[in-house]
Design a protein around this motif. Structure first.
Motif, PDB file in Angstrom:
ATOM      1  N   LEU A 208       0.816  -1.213   0.000  1.00 54.86           N
ATOM      2  CA  LEU A 208       0.000   0.000   0.000  1.00 54.86           C
ATOM      3  C   LEU A 208       0.858   1.275   0.000  1.00 54.86           C
ATOM      4  O   LEU A 208       0.557   2.235  -0.714  1.00 54.86           O
ATOM      5  N   ASP A 209       1.935   1.272   0.790  1.00 55.80           N
ATOM      6  CA  ASP A 209       2.808   2.461   0.808  1.00 55.80           C
ATOM      7  C   ASP A 209       3.448   2.662  -0.560  1.00 55.80           C
ATOM      8  O   ASP A 209       3.568   3.792  -1.042  1.00 55.80           O
ATOM      9  N   GLY A 210       3.833   1.550  -1.174  1.00 56.60           N
ATOM     10  CA  GLY A 210       4.453   1.615  -2.504  1.00 56.60           C
ATOM     11  C   GLY A 210       3.506   2.220  -3.524  1.00 56.60           C
ATOM     12  O   GLY A 210       3.901   3.050  -4.355  1.00 56.60           O
ATOM     13  N   ILE A 211       2.238   1.851  -3.457  1.00 54.69           N
ATOM     14  CA  ILE A 211       1.297   2.340  -4.477  1.00 54.69           C
ATOM     15  C   ILE A 211       0.988   3.826  -4.225  1.00 54.69           C
ATOM     16  O   ILE A 211       0.792   4.599  -5.162  1.00 54.69           O
ATOM     17  N   MET A 212       1.009   4.239  -2.957  1.00 56.22           N
ATOM     18  CA  MET A 212       0.808   5.678  -2.680  1.00 56.22           C
ATOM     19  C   MET A 212       1.986   6.491  -3.229  1.00 56.22           C
ATOM     20  O   MET A 212       1.787   7.579  -3.779  1.00 56.22           O
ATOM     21  N   ASP A 213       3.192   5.948  -3.091  1.00 54.78           N
ATOM     22  CA  ASP A 213       4.372   6.640  -3.655  1.00 54.78           C
ATOM     23  C   ASP A 213       4.203   6.820  -5.163  1.00 54.78           C
ATOM     24  O   ASP A 213       4.474   7.884  -5.713  1.00 54.78           O
ATOM     25  N   ILE A 214       3.732   5.756  -5.820  1.00 52.58           N
ATOM     26  CA  ILE A 214       3.554   5.826  -7.276  1.00 52.58           C
ATOM     27  C   ILE A 214       2.480   6.857  -7.631  1.00 52.58           C
ATOM     28  O   ILE A 214       2.654   7.683  -8.532  1.00 52.58           O
ATOM     29  N   GLU A 215       1.360   6.834  -6.921  1.00 50.83           N
ATOM     30  CA  GLU A 215       0.267   7.782  -7.210  1.00 50.83           C
ATOM     31  C   GLU A 215       0.761   9.232  -7.102  1.00 50.83           C
ATOM     32  O   GLU A 215       0.430  10.073  -7.936  1.00 50.83           O
TER      33      GLU A 215
END
Ligand code: 4AD
Ligand code: MG
Length: 450
Positions: free
Chosen positions: A244-251
């Motif tokens: 989840l943290d990884g996908i927030m970084d990408i967003e």
């Protein structure tokens, strides 16, 4: 030549030939002025002519909207523009009569919606639809430069990804014939238009690690709001080995990339919108690039809302969805985009990874000022047992989705993804606040005119 070229280089003293449509036509004692645009760039060009023109009488009677081809000399202008064209020859390509609805004055956006086939000729819609085109390219560039595989999710599908029952039905059955069964239908079962390409994207992420879809999405939800359309475009990346943290970084990186891409390539359009639609637009976009998005949990959001010195129409509650007015309060409270994560499981979709607390799921929505929910995403449930248990709880047809659940049996990996509503992004980028004005031909409940 295109008007764009004229503005890119210095053609003073040179002969040029251009085509376009008349946006404005002013006649003065000795000279006439035509404001000509061809849509190849935001700027138009001023044409000057006088009685020396062989077809002066005819040209001077041309109404706004007519199309012409002009040959002439590029000369310095005494007006506010850097140059103008002194016409030597004007050939008339197409007349336009006085019923033409687009006149050189301010029209309301509601009026322009009724003439959607002509509104691209106005400066406002030139700006909006150029930005729409450039932002599409920004999206592809971001993903392509980072090795994502672009895949085309099916448009006709048998699975309702979000489980919200908002699928438009696709059928060849004669609906008046009550004796026909679903098996008699074209595909031998109930099918509809996709509400999301996510489930299929997960299969590709389980093979390419990183993929994205970007295509039309359909929802038969009866919401007549400024941010809901029945047909819209969604960008959906899906990333394996990402939490989840990884996908927030990408967003966050993705949104900043699009904004800087558009700022760089559409300076005239942004200036125009900044001038005529909302003064703070350019500042807002530039500030976004240097901001850090806030990351808080759904519970923390409710805490803030409960403490707020505002009387909401809907009381904020733990375990419940947040309303539009709450989104507005939260984005204004922080003044930057806000990631709200760890949502109550009962108001979110079946595929989201369940947290250890048994109450929340690893979902994250990105809320932005002026729009509300721009992105919805999550870490996906990677455990076969947990996914099956959840689907059973929701009384879902597991057999129909065996291809999806099987991913968890055949080399499951942690993975996450999100869906960004392209039109909501455009509302953010243009500050034109109604979704009907960022879609060429909008489809909303009871409205499908073109
Ligand atoms: O939050 P949603 O429903 O999420 C999904 O569909 C996930 N399957 C996405 C994923 O994880 N791959 O929709 C995603 C976004 C919303 O945040 C919103 O921006 C936009 O799609 N959206 C709409 N835009 C315009 N009109 C509508 N009716 C929309 N419904 C959703
Ligand atoms: Mg959502």
């Amino acid at each position: 030549m295109e008007i764009k070229e004229l503005h890119l280089d210095n053609y003073l003293g040179k002969e040029v030939k251009i085509n376009g449509w008349i946006r404005n036509h002013r006649k003065q004692a000795h000279f006439c002025f035509i404001d000509l645009f061809d849509g190849t760039c935001f700027k138009s060009v001023q044409i000057v002519y006088d009685e020396e023109l062989s077809n002066f009488e005819e040209v001077s009677k041309l109404l706004v909207g007519s199309s012409i081809c002009v040959s002439g000399l590029v000369v310095e202008s005494s007006g506010k523009q850097e140059f103008e064209i002194k016409a030597k020859e004007v050939s008339i390509l197409g007349y336009c009569d006085e019923t033409y609805p687009i006149q050189p004055k301010r029209h309301t956006r509601e009026f322009l919606r009724d003439v959607a086939y002509l509104r691209p000729r106005t400066a406002l819609f030139q700006a909006i639809f150029r930005i729409r085109s450039v932002a599409s390219m920004a999206i592809h560039t971001y993903f392509q430069d980072r090795g994502y595989v672009y895949f085309h999710a099916p448009i006709i599908t048998a699975s309702d990804c979000e489980g919200a029952g908002e699928m438009f039905r696709v059928t060849t059955l004669d609906l008046k014939n009550k004796n026909l069964k679903d098996e008699d239908d074209f595909f031998g079962k109930v099918t509809g238009l996709t509400v999301s390409g996510q489930l299929e994207a997960e299969t590709f992420a389980s093979a390419f690690s990183k993929c994205y879809t970007f295509g039309p999405t359909f929802r038969a939800e009866n919401s007549n709001t400024k941010i809901h359309a029945s047909e819209f475009w969604m960008v959906e990346p899906e990333v394996a080995f990402c939490d989840l943290d990884g996908i927030m970084d990408i967003e966050e990186e993705f949104l900043k990339f699009i904004v800087s891409y558009v700022l760089e390539r559409c300076p005239d359009e942004i200036d125009f919108l900044n001038h005529f639609v909302e003064k703070g637009l350019r500042n807002k976009l530039e500030n976004l690039l240097n901001s850090n998005f806030v990351r808080i949990t759904h519970k923390e959001v409710i805490d803030i809302l409960k403490k707020a010195d505002v009387s909401f129409d809907f009381a904020p509650e733990y375990g419940e969805d947040i309303a539009k007015e709450h989104e507005k309060y939260i984005t204004e409270y922080f003044g930057v985009p806000v990631f709200i994560k760890d949502w109550p499981r009962d108001i979110k979709a079946f595929y989201m990874k369940q947290n250890e607390d048994g109450e929340t799921v690893r979902a994250v929505d990105l809320e932005v000022p002026g729009v509300g929910e721009l992105i919805g995403g999550s870490e996906r449930e990677a455990s076969y047992e947990k996914l099956i248990a959840r689907m059973k709880e929701l009384d879902m047809n597991i057999e129909e989705l065996d291809w999806y659940v099987n991913l968890r049996k055949f080399g499951t990996v942690p993975h996450s993804g999100f869906g960004l509503g392209f039109e909501r992004l455009l509302i953010y980028l243009t500050v034109v606040d109604n979704i009907r004005d960022v879609i060429p031909y909008p489809r909303t409940p009871k409205s499908c005119d073109f």
